[in-house]
Design a protein around this motif. Structure first.
Motif, PDB file in Angstrom:
ATOM      1  N   THR A  80       0.830  -1.215   0.000  1.00  0.00           N
ATOM      2  CA  THR A  80       0.000   0.000   0.000  1.00  0.00           C
ATOM      3  C   THR A  80       0.862   1.261   0.000  1.00  0.00           C
ATOM      4  OG1 THR A  80      -0.180  -0.140   2.426  1.00  0.00           O
ATOM      5  CG2 THR A  80      -1.953  -1.133   1.119  1.00  0.00           C
ATOM      6  N   MET A  81       2.053   1.187   0.629  1.00  0.00           N
ATOM      7  CA  MET A  81       2.950   2.341   0.613  1.00  0.00           C
ATOM      8  C   MET A  81       3.447   2.604  -0.801  1.00  0.00           C
ATOM      9  SD  MET A  81       4.316   4.633   2.656  1.00  0.00           S
ATOM     10  CE  MET A  81       4.333   5.972   1.455  1.00  0.00           C
ATOM     11  N   ALA A  82       3.783   1.551  -1.523  1.00  0.00           N
ATOM     12  CA  ALA A  82       4.225   1.705  -2.912  1.00  0.00           C
ATOM     13  C   ALA A  82       3.111   2.313  -3.764  1.00  0.00           C
ATOM     14  CB  ALA A  82       4.657   0.357  -3.482  1.00  0.00           C
ATOM     15  N   LEU A  83       1.875   1.882  -3.528  1.00  0.00           N
ATOM     16  CA  LEU A  83       0.745   2.445  -4.268  1.00  0.00           C
ATOM     17  C   LEU A  83       0.531   3.910  -3.901  1.00  0.00           C
ATOM     18  CD1 LEU A  83      -1.822  -0.510  -4.061  1.00  0.00           C
ATOM     19  CD2 LEU A  83      -0.439   0.182  -6.035  1.00  0.00           C
ATOM     20  N   ALA A  84       0.779   4.257  -2.639  1.00  0.00           N
ATOM     21  CA  ALA A  84       0.637   5.651  -2.216  1.00  0.00           C
ATOM     22  C   ALA A  84       1.662   6.537  -2.921  1.00  0.00           C
ATOM     23  CB  ALA A  84       0.801   5.750  -0.697  1.00  0.00           C
ATOM     24  N   GLY A  91      -0.272  12.480  -9.054  1.00  0.00           N
ATOM     25  CA  GLY A  91      -1.124  13.573  -8.620  1.00  0.00           C
ATOM     26  C   GLY A  91      -2.529  13.160  -8.243  1.00  0.00           C
ATOM     27  N   ARG A  92      -2.714  11.925  -7.844  1.00  0.00           N
ATOM     28  CA  ARG A  92      -4.039  11.422  -7.457  1.00  0.00           C
ATOM     29  C   ARG A  92      -4.201  11.574  -5.942  1.00  0.00           C
ATOM     30  NH1 ARG A  92      -3.790   5.855 -11.107  1.00  0.00           N
ATOM     31  NH2 ARG A  92      -3.873   6.900 -13.160  1.00  0.00           N
ATOM     32  N   ARG A  93      -4.790  12.677  -5.538  1.00  0.00           N
ATOM     33  CA  ARG A  93      -4.835  13.042  -4.124  1.00  0.00           C
ATOM     34  C   ARG A  93      -5.636  12.058  -3.289  1.00  0.00           C
ATOM     35  NH1 ARG A  93      -8.162  16.351  -0.845  1.00  0.00           N
ATOM     36  NH2 ARG A  93      -9.537  16.706  -2.617  1.00  0.00           N
ATOM     37  N   LYS A  94      -6.831  11.711  -3.743  1.00  0.00           N
ATOM     38  CA  LYS A  94      -7.681  10.816  -2.960  1.00  0.00           C
ATOM     39  C   LYS A  94      -7.051   9.428  -2.831  1.00  0.00           C
ATOM     40  CE  LYS A  94     -12.088  13.107  -3.868  1.00  0.00           C
ATOM     41  NZ  LYS A  94     -13.464  12.954  -4.408  1.00  0.00           N
ATOM     42  N   ALA A  95      -6.475   8.937  -3.911  1.00  0.00           N
ATOM     43  CA  ALA A  95      -5.836   7.623  -3.857  1.00  0.00           C
ATOM     44  C   ALA A  95      -4.623   7.661  -2.925  1.00  0.00           C
ATOM     45  CB  ALA A  95      -5.410   7.191  -5.257  1.00  0.00           C
ATOM     46  N   LEU A  96      -3.862   8.755  -2.985  1.00  0.00           N
ATOM     47  CA  LEU A  96      -2.707   8.905  -2.099  1.00  0.00           C
ATOM     48  C   LEU A  96      -3.135   8.817  -0.644  1.00  0.00           C
ATOM     49  CD1 LEU A  96       0.180   9.808  -1.259  1.00  0.00           C
ATOM     50  CD2 LEU A  96      -0.600  12.170  -1.596  1.00  0.00           C
ATOM     51  N   GLY A  98      -5.903   7.638   0.616  1.00  0.00           N
ATOM     52  CA  GLY A  98      -6.491   6.334   0.912  1.00  0.00           C
ATOM     53  C   GLY A  98      -5.442   5.264   1.172  1.00  0.00           C
ATOM     54  N   PHE A  99      -4.438   5.207   0.314  1.00  0.00           N
ATOM     55  CA  PHE A  99      -3.384   4.208   0.498  1.00  0.00           C
ATOM     56  C   PHE A  99      -2.535   4.512   1.731  1.00  0.00           C
ATOM     57  CE2 PHE A  99      -3.876   3.449  -4.226  1.00  0.00           C
ATOM     58  CZ  PHE A  99      -4.418   2.175  -4.071  1.00  0.00           C
ATOM     59  N   LEU A 100      -2.332   5.795   2.028  1.00  0.00           N
ATOM     60  CA  LEU A 100      -1.596   6.151   3.241  1.00  0.00           C
ATOM     61  C   LEU A 100      -2.369   5.729   4.492  1.00  0.00           C
ATOM     62  CD1 LEU A 100      -0.154   9.679   2.378  1.00  0.00           C
ATOM     63  CD2 LEU A 100       1.138   7.562   2.701  1.00  0.00           C
ATOM     64  N   ILE A 101      -3.676   5.939   4.483  1.00  0.00           N
ATOM     65  CA  ILE A 101      -4.489   5.513   5.627  1.00  0.00           C
ATOM     66  C   ILE A 101      -4.429   3.996   5.789  1.00  0.00           C
ATOM     67  CG2 ILE A 101      -6.863   5.327   6.472  1.00  0.00           C
ATOM     68  CD1 ILE A 101      -7.372   8.102   5.299  1.00  0.00           C
ATOM     69  N   ALA A 102      -4.476   3.279   4.665  1.00  0.00           N
ATOM     70  CA  ALA A 102      -4.361   1.820   4.732  1.00  0.00           C
ATOM     71  C   ALA A 102      -3.024   1.405   5.330  1.00  0.00           C
ATOM     72  CB  ALA A 102      -4.527   1.220   3.339  1.00  0.00           C
ATOM     73  N   THR A 103      -1.953   2.089   4.917  1.00  0.00           N
ATOM     74  CA  THR A 103      -0.625   1.782   5.459  1.00  0.00           C
ATOM     75  C   THR A 103      -0.567   2.075   6.954  1.00  0.00           C
ATOM     76  OG1 THR A 103       0.315   2.411   3.313  1.00  0.00           O
ATOM     77  CG2 THR A 103       1.855   2.148   5.145  1.00  0.00           C
TER      78      THR A 103
END
Length: 214
Positions: A80-84, A91-96, A98-103
């Motif tokens: 998930t960190m790699a995806l973040a 530049g995908r703010r919401k995905a960033l 989201g993946f950070l919260i998952a991490t």
């Protein structure tokens, strides 16, 4: 239309120079961390070869049922960190965020499992000096094993806690739009730290839990 300029701090001549400086600084820091954990692992390895029977008997009191799931948790957190980081680059703010919260949740999950494991060690009286009782042979060297176990895993848990704090800050910055495709080094540098924390555990898990496990 001209491409947007990539932002950089005033002390750097270009964004590329800032990127190189940031990356070099983090790798230098991680190199010192490798030396730090490497020295402790060398001490453990020396003890393992010097007192094999005591260390093996002590390692049987560690539960793979705790260490195994925690390994899976950290491996998932690396993904998930790699995806973040990739989301930050695009530049995908919401995905960033989201993946950070998952991490972050994976990191907190690791700490919760580690907390349960430490509680089990306490109940079984395996905490050196404070609450240690050993019925087998060579109690002194068995206690040495648990000294090294608590130092290694405790310091690693501290690094995980720091990492969760850093990820929280990055998530807030990302939500506020401070991390963009043109300015994403904060996410990349934090990602390097988090991957380092995961790699350390990948070494600790087999050393402490699997070697001599029955």
């Amino acid at each position: 239309m001209p491409e947007p300029a990539i932002a950089h701090a005033h002390q750097f001549e270009s964004a590329e120079q800032q990127r190189d400086a940031d990356t070099l600084g983090m790798w230098t820091f991680l190199a010192t961390e490798v030396l730090f954990f490497g020295g402790l692992i060398m001490c453990y390895t020396f003890g393992r070869f010097s007192y094999p029977q005591a260390f093996e008997a002590a390692s049987h009191h560690l539960y793979v049922g705790y260490g195994g799931p925690n390994t899976a948790i950290l491996l998932c957190s690396s993904f998930t960190m790699a995806l973040a980081v990739r989301s930050a680059q695009l530049g995908r703010r919401k995905a960033l965020v989201g993946f950070l919260i998952a991490t972050i949740l994976f990191g907190l999950g690791f700490l919760v499992v580690k907390g349960f494991e430490y509680h089990t060690d306490y109940v079984e009286q395996l905490v050196p000096r404070w609450r240690f009782h050993w019925e087998g042979a060579d109690a002194g060297h068995a206690e040495l094993f648990f000294w090294l176990y608590f130092v290694l895993t405790g310091l690693h848990a501290i690094h995980v806690t720091i990492g969760v704090g850093l990820l929280t800050v990055v998530a807030i910055l990302g939500w506020r739009g401070r991390i963009t495709a043109e300015n994403h080094m904060t996410a990349e540098i934090t990602g390097l730290y988090w991957h380092f924390v995961d790699i350390v555990w990948v070494f600790l898990f087999p050393l402490l839990y699997l070697i001599g496990h029955r």
